[in-house]
Design an enzyme around this catalytic site. Structure first.
Site, PDB file in Angstrom:
ATOM      1  N   GLU A 177       0.851  -1.195   0.000  1.00  0.00           N
ATOM      2  CA  GLU A 177       0.000   0.000   0.000  1.00  0.00           C
ATOM      3  C   GLU A 177       0.885   1.243   0.000  1.00  0.00           C
ATOM      4  O   GLU A 177       0.764   2.106   0.857  1.00  0.00           O
ATOM      5  CB  GLU A 177      -0.988  -0.030   1.178  1.00  0.00           C
ATOM      6  CG  GLU A 177      -0.336  -0.396   2.485  1.00  0.00           C
ATOM      7  CD  GLU A 177      -1.308  -0.650   3.633  1.00  0.00           C
ATOM      8  OE1 GLU A 177      -2.455  -1.043   3.376  1.00  0.00           O
ATOM      9  OE2 GLU A 177      -0.898  -0.442   4.779  1.00  0.00           O
TER      10      GLU A 177
ATOM     11  N   ARG B  76       3.811   7.215  -1.140  1.00  0.00           N
ATOM     12  CA  ARG B  76       4.934   8.110  -1.433  1.00  0.00           C
ATOM     13  C   ARG B  76       5.695   7.725  -2.698  1.00  0.00           C
ATOM     14  O   ARG B  76       5.969   8.549  -3.563  1.00  0.00           O
ATOM     15  CB  ARG B  76       5.906   8.073  -0.240  1.00  0.00           C
ATOM     16  CG  ARG B  76       7.059   9.063  -0.327  1.00  0.00           C
ATOM     17  CD  ARG B  76       8.078   8.810   0.797  1.00  0.00           C
ATOM     18  NE  ARG B  76       7.417   8.589   2.075  1.00  0.00           N
ATOM     19  CZ  ARG B  76       7.065   9.546   2.925  1.00  0.00           C
ATOM     20  NH1 ARG B  76       7.324  10.796   2.646  1.00  0.00           N
ATOM     21  NH2 ARG B  76       6.454   9.252   4.058  1.00  0.00           N
TER      22      ARG B  76
ATOM     23  N   TYR C 112       8.792  17.595   9.769  1.00  0.00           N
ATOM     24  CA  TYR C 112       9.783  16.536  10.020  1.00  0.00           C
ATOM     25  C   TYR C 112      11.217  17.008   9.797  1.00  0.00           C
ATOM     26  O   TYR C 112      12.147  16.219   9.891  1.00  0.00           O
ATOM     27  CB  TYR C 112       9.578  15.350   9.072  1.00  0.00           C
ATOM     28  CG  TYR C 112       8.200  14.754   8.975  1.00  0.00           C
ATOM     29  CD1 TYR C 112       7.653  14.047  10.045  1.00  0.00           C
ATOM     30  CD2 TYR C 112       7.471  14.850   7.803  1.00  0.00           C
ATOM     31  CE1 TYR C 112       6.395  13.468   9.927  1.00  0.00           C
ATOM     32  CE2 TYR C 112       6.211  14.268   7.678  1.00  0.00           C
ATOM     33  CZ  TYR C 112       5.683  13.582   8.751  1.00  0.00           C
ATOM     34  OH  TYR C 112       4.450  12.999   8.623  1.00  0.00           O
TER      35      TYR C 112
ATOM     36  N   CYS D 196       3.519  33.136  10.086  1.00  0.00           N
ATOM     37  CA  CYS D 196       4.099  33.676  11.319  1.00  0.00           C
ATOM     38  C   CYS D 196       4.543  32.502  12.180  1.00  0.00           C
ATOM     39  O   CYS D 196       3.951  32.204  13.228  1.00  0.00           O
ATOM     40  CB  CYS D 196       3.066  34.518  12.043  1.00  0.00           C
ATOM     41  SG  CYS D 196       2.415  35.801  10.987  1.00  0.00           S
TER      42      CYS D 196
HETATM   43  C1  PLP Z   1       0.591   6.208   5.346  1.00  0.00           C
HETATM   44  C2  PLP Z   1       0.323   4.774   5.126  1.00  0.00           C
HETATM   45  C3  PLP Z   1       0.704   4.158   3.943  1.00  0.00           C
HETATM   46  C4  PLP Z   1       1.493   4.845   2.875  1.00  0.00           C
HETATM   47  O1  PLP Z   1       2.760   5.190   3.272  1.00  0.00           O
HETATM   48  P1  PLP Z   1       3.830   5.710   2.175  1.00  0.00           P
HETATM   49  O2  PLP Z   1       4.980   6.131   3.004  1.00  0.00           O
HETATM   50  O3  PLP Z   1       3.161   6.856   1.495  1.00  0.00           O
HETATM   51  O4  PLP Z   1       4.109   4.589   1.270  1.00  0.00           O
HETATM   52  C5  PLP Z   1       0.351   2.848   3.748  1.00  0.00           C
HETATM   53  N1  PLP Z   1      -0.329   2.168   4.684  1.00  0.00           N
HETATM   54  C6  PLP Z   1      -0.714   2.724   5.844  1.00  0.00           C
HETATM   55  C7  PLP Z   1      -1.471   1.909   6.816  1.00  0.00           C
HETATM   56  C8  PLP Z   1      -0.399   4.036   6.115  1.00  0.00           C
HETATM   57  O5  PLP Z   1      -0.771   4.587   7.272  1.00  0.00           O
END
Ligand code: PLP
Length: 420
Positions: free
Chosen positions: A275, A278, A317, A343
């Protein structure tokens, strides 16, 4: 090392900026699609099939999701809004995984209504889900595993035992036993232990960890797993000195682990899913702003018309985002802070960064804004969220989200002089 040159030049960007006022995010559709294909190619060996559920939160724009759907990607959702976006785009059924935490009942009901794969974050949610759905559980259920001290963490998610997500190992065994007793027939297993990780071995170790668990759970409970979800978290080379994760290599090494563990134990075929968000869109998005001011005090400042409300990763971050000044590649270098107008002293895209000296009025491009960029935006200081543009090569582009107006911003206030 990663080449940080831009896919478009100053004239192309100025032509867009003539119609879409800066700041805006621009996404390179062709590059996103090519990357998605390479990702699938690296896992084309998986006997049970491979799928990446695009983490909608990374870039929740239906036009981008539509293109990704065409490339075979599903959607990873963790909220009502994200489920509704998938529904609108036509991503449905088991092309959606719902991986939430601290979830309200109405979101579980929506996920079930769409036929999504529900991936529970906590053992107590087994009965919570059952009640939310009127006393039955879905036929297919997946659980999120948090290995705790058994696995080292990384910078964004932190140490697994400090992370709020997932079942402990003991809870996992107990949870599957409960689900079996309650009539669940089909099973998945999920984990997500890292974010923005560039070490390819990390993903191979994660896969190995899940493969081992599948063997154990099979032995102990007789469960035949249908799908494994290795989570997201594949990092991207934000810095020129970073190297992108070699997907082909990761795919190949996971294949070896699969054969040595799943196949060798007479299990499978199992569908392998991820999943990632990024890595799918991040490198193919750019935040384009314009230099409003130069300031010289104790340091040199280049002030943009974009701010942290458009991209908060550097402020939140301390993340590195590469900065380019298109058309000024040969200008003398300047060490400066590249700032926005909030600000808030952490409203800086870059600190003590050497860039080609820009002139007031120049376009400045902040790289790698394609994931967790616009979507993390906010309205502090009554700053408006920017437009998003989908670039399709050459002079082909379209606005896929217009910029907010003050009227949008004040729309929820019923107050004279502000609302409509
Ligand atoms: C944020 C998240 C992702 C995606 O993370 P990436 O760093 O964008 O690949 C996938 N699964 C879960 C459960 C997340 O919270």
């Amino acid at each position: 090392m990663t080449d940080k040159s831009l896919p478009f030049d100053r004239d192309q960007l100025e032509a867009i900026a003539a119609q879409v006022p800066t700041p805006f995010h621009i996404y390179d559709e062709g590059a996103m699609r090519a990357n998605a294909r390479a990702f699938y190619e690296a896992f084309s060996w998986v006997p049970g099939g491979f799928k990446n559920f695009f983490a909608v939160k990374a870039l929740p724009n239906p036009f981008v999701m539509e293109a990704l759907k065409e490339e075979g990607l599903g959607g990873d959702c963790s909220s009502m809004g994200e489920l509704v976006l998938c529904e609108a785009v036509g991503i449905k059924g088991e092309d959606i995984v719902f991986t939430s935490n601290d979830t309200p009942a109405y979101e579980y009901r929506k996920a079930a209504e769409l036929g999504a794969i529900i991936n529970l974050d906590d053992i107590r949610h087994i009965t919570y889900l059952e009640e939310a759905l009127g006393g039955t559980l879905p036929e297919l259920l997946s659980f999120r595993y948090n290995p705790g001290p058994l696995k080292a963490g990384n910078a964004i998610i932190g140490k697994p035992e400090e992370a709020k997500y997932g079942f402990t190992r003991e809870q996992l065994f107990e949870g599957y036993r409960m689900a079996q007793a309650k009539g669940v027939k089909r099973f998945g297993l999920h984990t997500m232990v890292a974010s923005n990780e560039l070490n390819p071995d990390y993903f191979v170790e994660t896969a190995q960890m899940l493969f081992d668990l599948v063997v154990e759970l099979n032995r102990e409970l007789g469960i035949t797993f249908e799908m494994l979800n290795l989570g997201g978290g594949i990092g991207i080379p934000y810095r020129p000195e970073d190297t992108a994760v070699d997907l082909k290599l990761v795919g190949e090494k996971i294949r070896e682990a699969y054969e040595a563990t799943i196949v060798a134990n007479g299990l499978g075929p199992i569908k392998i899913t991820m999943e990632c968000g990024r890595m799918i869109t991040g490198p193919y998005g750019y935040l384009v702003g314009r230099v409003l001011h130069r300031k010289s005090t104790y340091k040199e400042y280049i002030g943009l018309d974009a701010c942290m409300a458009n991209l908060m990763r550097p402020g939140m971050y301390g993340s590195y985002h590469h900065v380019s000044v298109p058309g000024r590649e040969d200008a003398p270098k300047l060490v400066c802070d590249v700032t926005g107008s909030l600000c808030e002293n952490n409203d800086k895209f870059a600190i003590d960064r050497e860039i080609p000296t820009p002139e007031v009025g120049d376009l400045v491009v902040i790289h790698d804004s394609g994931a967790h960029g616009h979507s993390m935006g906010f309205n502090y200081n009554a700053k408006l969220r920017s437009a998003e543009v989908l670039w399709q090569g050459g002079d082909q582009w379209k606005v896929i989200r217009r910029a907010e107006t003050l009227a949008d911003h004040f729309a929820t206030l019923d107050y004279p002089g502000l609302s409509g």
